[in-house]
Design a protein around this motif. Sequence first.
Motif, PDB file in Angstrom:
ATOM      1  N   TYR A  69      31.899  41.435  42.726  1.00 40.08           N
ATOM      2  CA  TYR A  69      32.602  40.527  41.816  1.00 40.08           C
ATOM      3  C   TYR A  69      31.811  40.351  40.518  1.00 40.08           C
ATOM      4  N   LYS A  70      32.555  40.148  39.424  1.00 36.81           N
ATOM      5  CA  LYS A  70      31.930  39.933  38.124  1.00 36.81           C
ATOM      6  C   LYS A  70      31.689  38.457  37.840  1.00 36.81           C
ATOM      7  N   ARG A  71      32.647  37.597  38.218  1.00 31.75           N
ATOM      8  CA  ARG A  71      32.531  36.172  37.934  1.00 31.75           C
ATOM      9  C   ARG A  71      31.512  35.517  38.862  1.00 31.75           C
ATOM     10  N   SER A  74      33.094  33.630  41.786  1.00 35.17           N
ATOM     11  CA  SER A  74      33.533  34.526  42.854  1.00 35.17           C
ATOM     12  C   SER A  74      32.346  35.025  43.661  1.00 35.17           C
ATOM     13  N   TYR A 141      42.223  31.881  45.586  1.00 35.35           N
ATOM     14  CA  TYR A 141      42.611  31.278  44.311  1.00 35.35           C
ATOM     15  C   TYR A 141      42.219  32.176  43.141  1.00 35.35           C
ATOM     16  N   HIS A 142      41.049  32.796  43.227  1.00 35.83           N
ATOM     17  CA  HIS A 142      40.601  33.674  42.154  1.00 35.83           C
ATOM     18  C   HIS A 142      41.517  34.884  42.014  1.00 35.83           C
ATOM     19  N   GLN A 143      42.046  35.360  43.147  1.00 36.77           N
ATOM     20  CA  GLN A 143      42.978  36.481  43.100  1.00 36.77           C
ATOM     21  C   GLN A 143      44.205  36.128  42.272  1.00 36.77           C
ATOM     22  N   LYS A 144      44.561  34.828  42.267  1.00 37.47           N
ATOM     23  CA  LYS A 144      45.706  34.354  41.493  1.00 37.47           C
ATOM     24  C   LYS A 144      45.303  33.942  40.070  1.00 37.47           C
ATOM     25  N   LYS A 145      44.065  34.304  39.699  1.00 37.84           N
ATOM     26  CA  LYS A 145      43.529  33.975  38.373  1.00 37.84           C
ATOM     27  C   LYS A 145      43.394  32.467  38.183  1.00 37.84           C
ATOM     28  N   ARG A 146      43.115  31.764  39.234  1.00 39.59           N
ATOM     29  CA  ARG A 146      42.904  30.317  39.165  1.00 39.59           C
ATOM     30  C   ARG A 146      41.464  30.030  39.559  1.00 39.59           C
ATOM     31  N   PHE A 147      40.732  29.466  38.620  1.00 40.35           N
ATOM     32  CA  PHE A 147      39.317  29.188  38.847  1.00 40.35           C
ATOM     33  C   PHE A 147      39.081  27.689  38.725  1.00 40.35           C
ATOM     34  N   ASP A 212      48.337  21.433  38.879  1.00 42.84           N
ATOM     35  CA  ASP A 212      49.186  22.564  38.542  1.00 42.84           C
ATOM     36  C   ASP A 212      50.672  22.267  38.720  1.00 42.84           C
TER      37      ASP A 212
END
Length: 214
Positions: A69-71, A74, A141-147, A212
Motif C-alpha cells: 500500500y502507498k497510503r 492503509s 473503506y479505503h477500497q471505496k476511496k474513503r479515508f 456521509d
Amino acid sequence: MLKQLLWLTIWGVVFGYMEAAVVIYLRDIYYPEGFSFPLVIIEDRILLTELLREAATLLLIWATVSLAYKRVQSRFAAFFLLFGLWDIFYYIFLKLLLDWPESLNTWDILFLIPAPWVGPVWAPLLVSIGFIYAGTTLLFYHQKKRFFHFDRSFILIGIFSALLIILSFMIPVSSILDQNIPTDFPWILFLTGFLIGTGVFLYTVYRSDHADTK
C-alpha cells in the motif's frame, strides 16, 4: 482488494507457522518436558537474539505492508491485520503441533520488548481479533476511496487504551522474574483498555458513516 487481502491472509498464516516453529525449537531446548512457569533463565546471547528477532518481525510486517500500500493509513490497517493473523495462527499451530495451550486461561510469555509481557492466552487473542476487525474495516473503506480523519482526540485515546493493555501485561512480570508462577491477571485493567480502544474506533466509523448520509 480481495486478492490483496487473500495474499495478506496467506502471509499472516504462514508467518504464524514460522513463529510457532521457532518456539517449538526453543521449548525443546529449554522445556523438554513441556513449557510451564516458573521460567527457565536463558543465557544473554539467546535473550538478545530473541529480542532482535521480535524487532525484526515487526519491521518485516511493516516492510510487507509498505510494499502492498502507498497510503500510510492503509499501511497501518494492513499492519494490524497481519499482526492479528500472525498471532492467532501462532497459537493455532502450537495447539496442532504441541497440543498447547491447554486452555484459553493458560499463561504465556507474549513479548519481550522492552520487558517481558505475560498473560493468559485469551487476552492477546482478543487483541488480535480487534486488530483484524479494525484493519479489515479500514481497508474495505479505503477500497471505496474513503479515508478516516483520526483527530488528536482519537490518537490520544487510542494511545491511552494501548498503554492500559500493555500495563496489564507487564504488571505480572515482577512475579515471573522472581521465579514465581503467575496467578493474578489484571483483567479489569485490560478490558478497560480494550473496550476504550474498541469504542473510540467504532464511534469513528459510525461518525464517518453518519456524516456521509447527510
